[in-house]
Design a protein around this motif. Structure first.
Motif, PDB file in Angstrom:
ATOM      1  N   LEU A  92       0.821  -1.208   0.000  1.00 61.66           N
ATOM      2  CA  LEU A  92       0.000   0.000   0.000  1.00 61.66           C
ATOM      3  C   LEU A  92       0.854   1.256   0.000  1.00 61.66           C
ATOM      4  CD1 LEU A  92      -2.731  -1.110   2.544  1.00 61.66           C
ATOM      5  CD2 LEU A  92      -2.802  -1.237   0.052  1.00 61.66           C
ATOM      6  N   GLN A  93       1.971   1.227   0.698  1.00 65.12           N
ATOM      7  CA  GLN A  93       2.883   2.372   0.732  1.00 65.12           C
ATOM      8  C   GLN A  93       4.297   1.844   0.514  1.00 65.12           C
ATOM      9  OE1 GLN A  93       0.374   5.214   3.855  1.00 65.12           O
ATOM     10  NE2 GLN A  93       2.330   4.369   4.463  1.00 65.12           N
ATOM     11  N   SER A  94       4.954   2.386  -0.512  1.00 67.87           N
ATOM     12  CA  SER A  94       6.258   1.845  -0.894  1.00 67.87           C
ATOM     13  C   SER A  94       7.360   2.187   0.092  1.00 67.87           C
ATOM     14  CB  SER A  94       6.645   2.366  -2.277  1.00 67.87           C
ATOM     15  OG  SER A  94       6.871   3.766  -2.245  1.00 67.87           O
ATOM     16  N   GLY A  95       7.233   3.321   0.804  1.00 69.97           N
ATOM     17  CA  GLY A  95       8.288   3.743   1.716  1.00 69.97           C
ATOM     18  C   GLY A  95       9.501   4.327   1.025  1.00 69.97           C
ATOM     19  N   VAL A  96       9.426   4.560  -0.277  1.00 64.18           N
ATOM     20  CA  VAL A  96      10.559   5.119  -1.011  1.00 64.18           C
ATOM     21  C   VAL A  96      10.769   6.565  -0.585  1.00 64.18           C
ATOM     22  CG1 VAL A  96      11.352   5.832  -3.300  1.00 64.18           C
ATOM     23  CG2 VAL A  96      10.339   3.578  -2.975  1.00 64.18           C
ATOM     24  N   LEU A  97      12.025   6.933  -0.376  1.00 61.84           N
ATOM     25  CA  LEU A  97      12.375   8.283   0.050  1.00 61.84           C
ATOM     26  C   LEU A  97      12.587   9.155  -1.180  1.00 61.84           C
ATOM     27  CD1 LEU A  97      13.098  10.229   2.386  1.00 61.84           C
ATOM     28  CD2 LEU A  97      15.474   9.507   2.094  1.00 61.84           C
ATOM     29  N   ASN A  98      11.637  10.041  -1.435  1.00 60.05           N
ATOM     30  CA  ASN A  98      11.773  11.028  -2.500  1.00 60.05           C
ATOM     31  C   ASN A  98      12.271  12.316  -1.859  1.00 60.05           C
ATOM     32  OD1 ASN A  98      10.704  13.434  -4.106  1.00 60.05           O
ATOM     33  ND2 ASN A  98      10.326  11.757  -5.535  1.00 60.05           N
ATOM     34  N   MET A  99      13.443  12.773  -2.301  1.00 63.44           N
ATOM     35  CA  MET A  99      14.076  13.893  -1.623  1.00 63.44           C
ATOM     36  C   MET A  99      13.255  15.172  -1.733  1.00 63.44           C
ATOM     37  SD  MET A  99      16.470  12.359  -0.225  1.00 63.44           S
ATOM     38  CE  MET A  99      17.075  13.813   0.621  1.00 63.44           C
ATOM     39  N   GLU A 100      12.631  15.397  -2.868  1.00 66.57           N
ATOM     40  CA  GLU A 100      11.809  16.604  -3.019  1.00 66.57           C
ATOM     41  C   GLU A 100      10.640  16.578  -2.045  1.00 66.57           C
ATOM     42  OE1 GLU A 100       9.285  19.000  -6.486  1.00 66.57           O
ATOM     43  OE2 GLU A 100      10.546  17.280  -7.016  1.00 66.57           O
ATOM     44  N   ASP A 101       9.994  15.407  -1.934  1.00 62.85           N
ATOM     45  CA  ASP A 101       8.894  15.268  -0.984  1.00 62.85           C
ATOM     46  C   ASP A 101       9.395  15.430   0.447  1.00 62.85           C
ATOM     47  OD1 ASP A 101       7.151  14.829  -3.046  1.00 62.85           O
ATOM     48  OD2 ASP A 101       7.076  12.653  -2.806  1.00 62.85           O
ATOM     49  N   PHE A 102      10.569  14.865   0.741  1.00 59.26           N
ATOM     50  CA  PHE A 102      11.101  14.903   2.103  1.00 59.26           C
ATOM     51  C   PHE A 102      11.334  16.338   2.561  1.00 59.26           C
ATOM     52  CE2 PHE A 102      14.901  15.022   4.878  1.00 59.26           C
ATOM     53  CZ  PHE A 102      14.368  14.375   5.976  1.00 59.26           C
ATOM     54  N   TYR A 103      11.997  17.142   1.728  1.00 58.74           N
ATOM     55  CA  TYR A 103      12.269  18.516   2.128  1.00 58.74           C
ATOM     56  C   TYR A 103      10.987  19.340   2.175  1.00 58.74           C
ATOM     57  CZ  TYR A 103      17.201  17.400   1.663  1.00 58.74           C
ATOM     58  OH  TYR A 103      18.440  16.839   1.821  1.00 58.74           O
ATOM     59  N   GLY A 104      10.003  18.986   1.338  1.00 57.52           N
ATOM     60  CA  GLY A 104       8.713  19.669   1.413  1.00 57.52           C
ATOM     61  C   GLY A 104       7.920  19.305   2.653  1.00 57.52           C
ATOM     62  N   ASP A 105       8.205  18.139   3.233  1.00 59.74           N
ATOM     63  CA  ASP A 105       7.484  17.703   4.433  1.00 59.74           C
ATOM     64  C   ASP A 105       7.727  18.644   5.611  1.00 59.74           C
ATOM     65  OD1 ASP A 105       6.234  15.540   3.313  1.00 59.74           O
ATOM     66  OD2 ASP A 105       7.836  14.133   3.801  1.00 59.74           O
ATOM     67  N   LYS A 106       8.884  19.247   5.666  1.00 62.29           N
ATOM     68  CA  LYS A 106       9.175  20.177   6.764  1.00 62.29           C
ATOM     69  C   LYS A 106       8.217  21.356   6.720  1.00 62.29           C
ATOM     70  CE  LYS A 106      13.053  22.484   9.015  1.00 62.29           C
ATOM     71  NZ  LYS A 106      14.523  22.752   8.956  1.00 62.29           N
ATOM     72  N   GLU A 107       7.978  21.862   5.522  1.00 59.75           N
ATOM     73  CA  GLU A 107       7.031  22.967   5.356  1.00 59.75           C
ATOM     74  C   GLU A 107       5.610  22.511   5.658  1.00 59.75           C
ATOM     75  OE1 GLU A 107       5.458  26.016   1.838  1.00 59.75           O
ATOM     76  OE2 GLU A 107       7.275  24.814   1.547  1.00 59.75           O
ATOM     77  N   ARG A 108       5.268  21.284   5.256  1.00 59.69           N
ATOM     78  CA  ARG A 108       3.908  20.782   5.505  1.00 59.69           C
ATOM     79  C   ARG A 108       3.641  20.612   6.993  1.00 59.69           C
ATOM     80  NH1 ARG A 108       4.629  18.795   0.215  1.00 59.69           N
ATOM     81  NH2 ARG A 108       6.189  17.261   0.812  1.00 59.69           N
ATOM     82  N   ILE A 109       4.643  20.183   7.745  1.00 59.92           N
ATOM     83  CA  ILE A 109       4.461  20.042   9.199  1.00 59.92           C
ATOM     84  C   ILE A 109       4.262  21.414   9.834  1.00 59.92           C
ATOM     85  CG2 ILE A 109       5.603  19.367  11.340  1.00 59.92           C
ATOM     86  CD1 ILE A 109       6.998  17.133   9.721  1.00 59.92           C
TER      87      ILE A 109
END
Length: 815
Positions: free
Chosen positions: A216-233
């Motif tokens: 259901l969730q691959s767990g792949v680390l996408n760097m663009e998504d990762f750095y955007g997660d800081k802003e989303r939090i």
């Protein structure tokens, strides 16, 4: 002595500074020669790269520019070691360039790429077969391949590249990329520390980076998504009033987890939440054009509400839109938050700088390497010289996106030639519009099928569509040729012409071949119980419909969202190859299907159709709308004054509404109805109402009334209602959905009603993969209906919620 030398130098210096270069005996270029290692490139190809030709006057600057061009691997097939010589003769200048050709790429080969196929890697690198090698492209290719593996979870992958000689005399080499993939390493744990007032699960929920959960969730680390997660939090906390949120730790590490000490990614998030703030006073200053009362309507927050900074930002944007819709493009709307650390109230002051009105001076286009300028410009609903209206600019942007010619569209306003003037630079990125596709598909109702299609949706950059399609499946075979002109005579008038041949299998036909009053394959006596329903009916009884068809449609746009059409269809078809003799049909009651029986013995049937209709489309995306309305009203006249064997009128209407309350959560509501009614005009024999069995209305069970496949009921009237809660799983392509469908069929068009009697329903959940050329639908559906005896809604078969769920699956894939 030094003074004397200085004086002599100053006397002779002007001679050197102002001395002219030696004059050429004849300044015209007599000959251009090429020497060095030149194997596959012709002299004519090289000459095209030069900014001069034989017979031109020699200019030193252009000569130096030519050397730079020939030494630039992005522009020429030669390496950087380029030399140029000049020979002065009475007949003219002879120019000689010494060049060394780069290797010619014979094949691009990938080795060690066990997890990513060759075509996916080939698509992302600039090196292709038949081009000349250069180092920059090699390094770019290596980095892109590494990034591709990184985004697939192969964090430790390494890539190298080498040239392997194939034919040295012909300068041919294979470009070999060697990949060492390593093991896939994915995110298995996200640790959130410091989340006290906001649940840590909610923090993880807003992150695009997810822990691996089976498939259901691959767990792949996408760097663009990762750095955007800081802003989303940070945004999550600011929505909840925690304006002082601090993210003290945000990093990922590769660690050994589990008993087997396997490598996995662990993400660490450290938070200091701070106090929760509430709304104080909200005021607006420096506003002249609009009153404070009018502008405050755009702010959803009221005093003492939890301070939601996201809603404040939305309000600021809406206030700006108010100004820009009235020509004030350069208006500036800012705000200041004044926090009271004692009572944790926040006063907000909006500052307005209205500026001057802006007019559109000019429109420029960039990036449309294929699409002609007029194809883009004709979609714009504003003209040069007009007042800037933000709504018109946004609607023009949405129209260009709806074309699906471009992968990216940007409207960039730039200062004009004077104050109050603005130029709009429309930047587009062309995407593939021509497709040669082969596919295989499966539908719960349609069975397996294979397709092949050649189409060009932007033919020669004109916006015209040319397509040829072939399909062969268990139930349908089709050949179709079509042409579409979207702007007939340079007006927003759409013309479409199509020719087709089809053969369709109709199966699961209820019959009584031995005429004993029992539906074959069941124990149902339809004579004594002539209203009994079959929720689903499966049998081997079938027949084929073979048809030759011609279609013509003219559609015209009215304003931004409206369009209307006029269509004509001609069809010559026959029902044939039945393996039964006495078909039945369930309308209001069970009865012999005389229409089908007559059609099977008649031969070809002639059908004329004239249609008229209107559409409304204000959605923001052609595939996955987040907001907007889709509506339609169609009327089709079959036969009547047009002649033919079939005579009836079909009316159809529908309305869909999409609402995006927050994030990528979408509420979708749909309602539609359809009627088969008598003709206004009677034939010479008095015939006003005659239709074929295939003209009767039904539910397919896949796109309408999910789960109700093989439902045998047919009628002259149909109603269908659907509500969906959609949510994004992965980008625009993959969405999850919860749904509730309701609908009914009536044997006579006059029986249509809102009363619940005979209504069916289904509910469930599933996923939608919305990629052009690859639509996939997978649902689990539970069926039910209104029980007339108990006057209540009941599930089918039994009332246990977990029983009798139906799988609904449809795929049309490319390979």
């Amino acid at each position: 002595m030094k003074k004397a030398l200085t004086a002599i130098f100053l006397l002779i210096m002007p001679v050197f500074l102002f001395a002219k270069a030696p004059e050429l005996k004849n300044p015209n270029i007599k000959e251009i020669r090429f020497e060095g290692t030149i194997i596959t490139v012709s002299s004519n190809q090289i000459l095209k790269l030069l900014p001069f030709k034989i017979g031109d006057a020699f200019k030193e600057k252009l000569f130096n520019d030519a050397i730079k061009t020939l030494a630039d691997p992005r522009l020429s097939p030669f390496n950087g070691d380029v030399k140029g010589y000049l020979k002065d003769t009475p007949e003219g200048v002879i120019l000689t360039f010494v060049l060394h050709e780069n290797p010619l790429i014979n094949k691009v080969i990938f080795e060690g790429n066990n997890s990513i196929n060759k075509s996916d890697l080939s698509d992302i690198i600039p090196i292709v077969e038949g081009m000349h090698y250069n180092t920059d492209d090699k390094l770019t290719s290596i980095q892109r391949i590494k990034d591709k593996y990184l985004n697939e979870g192969f964090i430790e992958a390494s890539v190298s590249a080498s040239l392997v000689p194939v034919d040295i005399k012909q300068n041919k080499y294979d470009m070999v990329f060697t990949v060492s993939e390593g093991k896939k390493i994915v995110v298995e744990k996200i640790e959130v520390a410091g989340a006290a007032e906001v649940n840590s699960g909610e923090v993880k929920g807003v992150m695009k980076t997810k822990e691996q959960v089976f498939i259901l969730q691959s767990g792949v680390l996408n760097m663009e998504d990762f750095y955007g997660d800081k802003e989303r939090i940070g945004m999550l906390y600011q929505q909840k009033g925690y304006l002082d949120i601090k993210i003290t730790r945000f990093e990922w590490k590769i660690e050994e987890l589990g008993d087997d000490k396997h490598k996995a990614i662990v993400i660490y998030v450290g938070l200091v939440e701070g106090p929760k703030y509430y709304v104080g006073d909200i005021t607006i200053t420096n506003n002249v054009l609009f009153s404070e009362e009018d502008l405050l309507k755009f702010i959803e927050l009221k005093p003492n509400d939890v301070y939601d900074k996201v809603k404040i930002d939305i309000g600021r944007y809406m206030i700006y839109n108010k100004y820009s819709d009235n020509g004030y493009l350069y208006a500036n709307v800012s705000y200041q938050m004044i926090k009271n650390p004692t009572n944790f109230m926040v006063d907000t002051v909006f500052y307005i700088h209205e500026g001057e009105r802006a007019h559109i001076e000019s429109v420029t286009l960039n990036g449309n390497t294929k699409t002609k300028d007029n194809v883009i410009l004709r979609e714009l609903i504003f003209d040069e010289g007009e007042l800037w209206v933000q709504t018109k600019v946004r609607q023009s942007y949405e129209k260009l996106v709806q074309l699906q010619y471009f992968g990216n569209v940007n409207f960039v306003p730039q200062p004009g030639s004077a104050e109050g003037l603005v130029n709009i630079d429309i930047q587009v990125e062309e995407q593939r519009t021509g497709l040669i596709t082969f596919g295989i598909g499966y539908g719960t109702a349609s069975g397996f099928n294979g397709t092949a299609q050649i189409s060009e949706n932007n033919f020669l950059g004109t916006g015209r569509v040319v397509a040829f399609k072939g399909e062969y499946g268990e139930k349908r075979q089709l050949l179709e040729l079509s042409f579409t002109e979207p702007w007939l005579f340079d007006t927003p008038t759409y013309l479409s012409i199509s020719f087709s041949f089809s053969r369709y299998l109709y199966d699961n036909i209820p019959v009584d071949d031995n005429q004993d009053g029992i539906i074959d394959g069941t124990n149902i006596n339809y004579v004594s119980n002539n209203t009994v329903s079959l929720p689903t009916f499966i049998s081997t009884n079938r027949y084929y419909k073979q048809a030759f068809s011609f279609g013509l449609e003219i559609k015209k746009r009215f304003g931004v969202y409206w369009d209307g059409f006029l269509s004509y269809g001609l069809s010559l078809y026959r029902d044939m190859d039945a393996n039964f003799k006495n078909p039945l049909i369930l309308s209001s009651t069970w009865q012999p299907n005389t229409s089908l029986s007559n059609s099977l013995t008649k031969g070809y049937t002639f059908k004329n159709t004239l249609g008229i209709g209107f559409n409304w489309n204000s959605t923001d995306h052609p595939l996955n709308p987040l907001r907007g309305i889709l509506g339609f009203l169609y009327l089709y006249n079959n036969g009547g004054l047009l002649g033919g064997d079939i005579h009836y009128i079909r009316a159809k209407y529908g309305l869909s509404w999409y609402w995006n309350p927050f994030w990528k959560l979408v509420v979708a509501l749909h309602g539609s109805g359809e009627f088969v009614m008598p003709q206004f005009y009677a034939q010479a024999d008095g015939m006003k109402f005659f239709y074929d069995t295939s003209d009767m209305l039904y539910f397919d069970g896949v796109y309408e009334m999910r789960g109700w496949m093989n439902y045998p009921y047919r009628g002259e009237a149909k109603a269908f209602y659907s509500s969906e809660l959609r949510f994004e799983i992965y980008g625009q392509e993959l969405w999850g959905v919860f749904f509730l469908d309701m609908g009914s069929l009536w044997s006579k068009y006059t029986e249509w009603t809102f009363e619940p009697n005979n209504y069916l329903f289904s509910f469930g959940f599933g996923v939608k993969l919305n990629i052009p050329g690859l639509p996939i639908r997978l649902y689990l559906a539970r069926k039910g209906g209104f029980d007339n005896d108990s006057m209540s809604w009941k599930l089918e078969k039994n009332q246990y919620l977990l029983d009798n769920w139906q799988v609904v699956f449809s795929i049309q894939g490319l390979f």
